[in-house]
Design a protein around this motif. Structure first.
Motif, PDB file in Angstrom:
ATOM      1  N   ALA A  66       0.806  -1.221   0.000  1.00  0.00           N
ATOM      2  CA  ALA A  66       0.000   0.000   0.000  1.00  0.00           C
ATOM      3  C   ALA A  66       0.841   1.273   0.000  1.00  0.00           C
ATOM      4  O   ALA A  66       0.494   2.256  -0.662  1.00  0.00           O
ATOM      5  N   HIS A  67       1.945   1.285   0.746  1.00  0.00           N
ATOM      6  CA  HIS A  67       2.746   2.509   0.810  1.00  0.00           C
ATOM      7  C   HIS A  67       3.426   2.805  -0.526  1.00  0.00           C
ATOM      8  O   HIS A  67       3.680   3.972  -0.852  1.00  0.00           O
ATOM      9  N   LEU A  68       3.691   1.774  -1.323  1.00  0.00           N
ATOM     10  CA  LEU A  68       4.289   1.985  -2.637  1.00  0.00           C
ATOM     11  C   LEU A  68       3.267   2.594  -3.600  1.00  0.00           C
ATOM     12  O   LEU A  68       3.605   3.463  -4.414  1.00  0.00           O
ATOM     13  N   VAL A  69       2.014   2.168  -3.496  1.00  0.00           N
ATOM     14  CA  VAL A  69       0.951   2.761  -4.312  1.00  0.00           C
ATOM     15  C   VAL A  69       0.761   4.227  -3.933  1.00  0.00           C
ATOM     16  O   VAL A  69       0.609   5.099  -4.801  1.00  0.00           O
ATOM     17  N   ALA A  70       0.796   4.518  -2.634  1.00  0.00           N
ATOM     18  CA  ALA A  70       0.649   5.901  -2.174  1.00  0.00           C
ATOM     19  C   ALA A  70       1.791   6.769  -2.700  1.00  0.00           C
ATOM     20  O   ALA A  70       1.573   7.896  -3.169  1.00  0.00           O
ATOM     21  N   ALA A  71       3.004   6.254  -2.639  1.00  0.00           N
ATOM     22  CA  ALA A  71       4.159   7.004  -3.135  1.00  0.00           C
ATOM     23  C   ALA A  71       4.050   7.241  -4.638  1.00  0.00           C
ATOM     24  O   ALA A  71       4.365   8.332  -5.136  1.00  0.00           O
ATOM     25  N   ALA A  72       3.589   6.236  -5.374  1.00  0.00           N
ATOM     26  CA  ALA A  72       3.425   6.380  -6.822  1.00  0.00           C
ATOM     27  C   ALA A  72       2.386   7.450  -7.147  1.00  0.00           C
ATOM     28  O   ALA A  72       2.553   8.220  -8.101  1.00  0.00           O
ATOM     29  N   ALA A  73       1.329   7.518  -6.354  1.00  0.00           N
ATOM     30  CA  ALA A  73       0.298   8.541  -6.569  1.00  0.00           C
ATOM     31  C   ALA A  73       0.872   9.936  -6.377  1.00  0.00           C
ATOM     32  O   ALA A  73       0.490  10.883  -7.084  1.00  0.00           O
ATOM     33  N   ILE A  74       1.794  10.082  -5.442  1.00  0.00           N
ATOM     34  CA  ILE A  74       2.430  11.382  -5.216  1.00  0.00           C
ATOM     35  C   ILE A  74       3.323  11.748  -6.400  1.00  0.00           C
ATOM     36  O   ILE A  74       3.327  12.895  -6.864  1.00  0.00           O
ATOM     37  N   VAL A  75       4.076  10.783  -6.909  1.00  0.00           N
ATOM     38  CA  VAL A  75       4.922  11.031  -8.082  1.00  0.00           C
ATOM     39  C   VAL A  75       4.070  11.518  -9.247  1.00  0.00           C
ATOM     40  O   VAL A  75       4.375  12.534  -9.896  1.00  0.00           O
ATOM     41  N   VAL A  76       2.992  10.805  -9.514  1.00  0.00           N
ATOM     42  CA  VAL A  76       2.119  11.144 -10.642  1.00  0.00           C
ATOM     43  C   VAL A  76       1.468  12.506 -10.436  1.00  0.00           C
ATOM     44  O   VAL A  76       1.424  13.338 -11.356  1.00  0.00           O
ATOM     45  N   SER A  77       0.969  12.749  -9.236  1.00  0.00           N
ATOM     46  CA  SER A  77       0.247  13.993  -8.964  1.00  0.00           C
ATOM     47  C   SER A  77       1.164  15.207  -9.050  1.00  0.00           C
ATOM     48  O   SER A  77       0.798  16.240  -9.627  1.00  0.00           O
ATOM     49  N   ALA A  78       2.346  15.099  -8.475  1.00  0.00           N
ATOM     50  CA  ALA A  78       3.282  16.225  -8.493  1.00  0.00           C
ATOM     51  C   ALA A  78       3.703  16.570  -9.917  1.00  0.00           C
ATOM     52  O   ALA A  78       3.691  17.738 -10.324  1.00  0.00           O
ATOM     53  N   THR A  79       4.057  15.559 -10.682  1.00  0.00           N
ATOM     54  CA  THR A  79       4.529  15.818 -12.046  1.00  0.00           C
ATOM     55  C   THR A  79       3.403  16.282 -12.963  1.00  0.00           C
ATOM     56  O   THR A  79       3.653  16.987 -13.942  1.00  0.00           O
ATOM     57  N   SER A  80       2.169  15.921 -12.635  1.00  0.00           N
ATOM     58  CA  SER A  80       1.048  16.304 -13.500  1.00  0.00           C
ATOM     59  C   SER A  80       0.704  17.781 -13.393  1.00  0.00           C
ATOM     60  O   SER A  80       0.002  18.324 -14.250  1.00  0.00           O
ATOM     61  N   ILE A  81       1.192  18.438 -12.333  1.00  0.00           N
ATOM     62  CA  ILE A  81       0.960  19.884 -12.208  1.00  0.00           C
ATOM     63  C   ILE A  81       2.294  20.635 -12.144  1.00  0.00           C
ATOM     64  O   ILE A  81       2.395  21.721 -11.571  1.00  0.00           O
ATOM     65  N   ASP A  82       3.309  20.011 -12.735  1.00  0.00           N
ATOM     66  CA  ASP A  82       4.631  20.638 -12.872  1.00  0.00           C
ATOM     67  C   ASP A  82       5.278  20.984 -11.533  1.00  0.00           C
ATOM     68  O   ASP A  82       5.997  21.979 -11.417  1.00  0.00           O
ATOM     69  N   LYS A  83       5.018  20.166 -10.528  1.00  0.00           N
ATOM     70  CA  LYS A  83       5.672  20.343  -9.233  1.00  0.00           C
ATOM     71  C   LYS A  83       6.892  19.434  -9.166  1.00  0.00           C
ATOM     72  O   LYS A  83       6.893  18.327  -9.699  1.00  0.00           O
TER      73      LYS A  83
END
Length: 309
Positions: A223-240
């Motif tokens: 579960a923690h790996l899925v959560a971390a992946a969601a952060i990677v995707v979310s940050a890069t999707s708004i140029d963070k």
């Protein structure tokens, strides 16, 4: 013992499964207090902020024990297909939104259901009863109100009696040997967002985590790996800027390639859902702007393509 509903009774989950335009128009207004409140999926504040880091690390260390191979569910189920499960997840999401349950309740109910699906062969006649009971069990763990059984009989359009729920609850508890609470990505996401200083990515993180539940493949990933992946995707999707090394350090993980692979899987699922405009989860997040989601998925895709190469 598996509780079966009357096969003559129409099952609302499979009304939804038959088409993408399904909408639950039943009036439940007399079942819930605070009718003047606009219902939305809520996130209890400081849920994870109050957890000590040592406790969170222990949960991460144990998370892999609760993963499920998607093939296990496929082999166990005869009638319940991938599409059926998707319809069930979407239905639970709509109920959670309507009753204003927390995200923890939503994620745990799906985790309980998937563990049941990996052990008991269900049917299209009883899957809604089991799904609603998993939600009821989780509500009793995480919620302080709206836990009464009359709410669950109402959202199931009175197909089942309260005795059906209590008997099914015992079946589930027995089947899972008393384990009714699981590590889910939602448990970790708040702490990770705070530690990476990416709280402004929370809404997109919620979207990517929610759509991860629409396919069983993510049950195989801690579960923690899925959560971390969601952060990677979310940050890069708004140029963070996404502090990849810091994120890997926080979750005590060293394989960046595997993290990016999970992130790519999240984006692939999101792209399919956004492109097809289907499901209650998509409708919930797209009500403000479909283009915003589409652009976010596009940017994340471009980032991950470059990261792989």
């Amino acid at each position: 013992m598996i509780i079966r509903s009357d096969p003559k009774v129409k099952n609302q989950i499979f009304d939804q499964e038959q088409g993408d335009d399904y909408e639950d128009t039943t009036d439940y207004s007399d079942q819930f207090p605070d009718d003047d409140i606009k219902y939305s999926i809520s996130t209890p504040q400081s849920f994870l902020e109050k957890l000590q880091s040592a406790s969170l690390f222990t949960t991460m260390r144990e998370a892999h024990k609760y993963t499920i191979q998607s093939s296990t569910i496929t082999q166990t189920q005869k009638e319940i297909t991938v599409q059926t499960r998707l319809a069930v997840v979407d239905w639970i999401f709509r109920v959670v939104d309507r009753v204003r349950y927390s995200r923890e309740t939503f994620f745990n109910s799906i985790a309980v259901l998937d563990h049941v699906l990996s052990k008991i062969s269900l049917t299209k006649q009883n899957i809604q009863l089991y799904a609603a009971t998993c939600l009821w069990i989780s509500a009793k763990l995480y919620e302080t109100k709206n836990r009464e059984l009359n709410i669950f009989t109402a959202v199931c359009q009175n197909q089942y009696q309260q005795d059906d729920f209590t008997k099914t609850e015992m079946d589930i508890i027995t089947c899972l040997e008393g384990c009714i609470e699981y590590p889910t990505p939602q448990i970790f996401i708040q702490a990770l967002l705070i530690d990476t200083d990416l709280k402004d990515c929370e809404k997109l993180c919620n979207f990517f985590l929610d759509i991860s539940l629409s396919v069983g493949d993510f049950d195989e990933i801690p579960a923690h790996l899925v959560a971390a992946a969601a952060i990677v995707v979310s940050a890069t999707s708004i140029d963070k800027y996404c502090p990849m090394i810091k994120l890997l350090t926080i979750i005590h993980y060293t394989d960046q390639a595997s993290l990016l692979k999970v992130a790519r899987s999240l984006v692939d699922v999101a792209h399919s859902i956004v492109e097809k405009n289907v499901g209650g989860i998509f409708a919930f997040y797209a009500k403000d702007s479909h283009d915003y989601l589409a652009n976010a998925v596009k940017k994340a895709t471009e980032y991950l393509q470059n990261a792989v190469h």
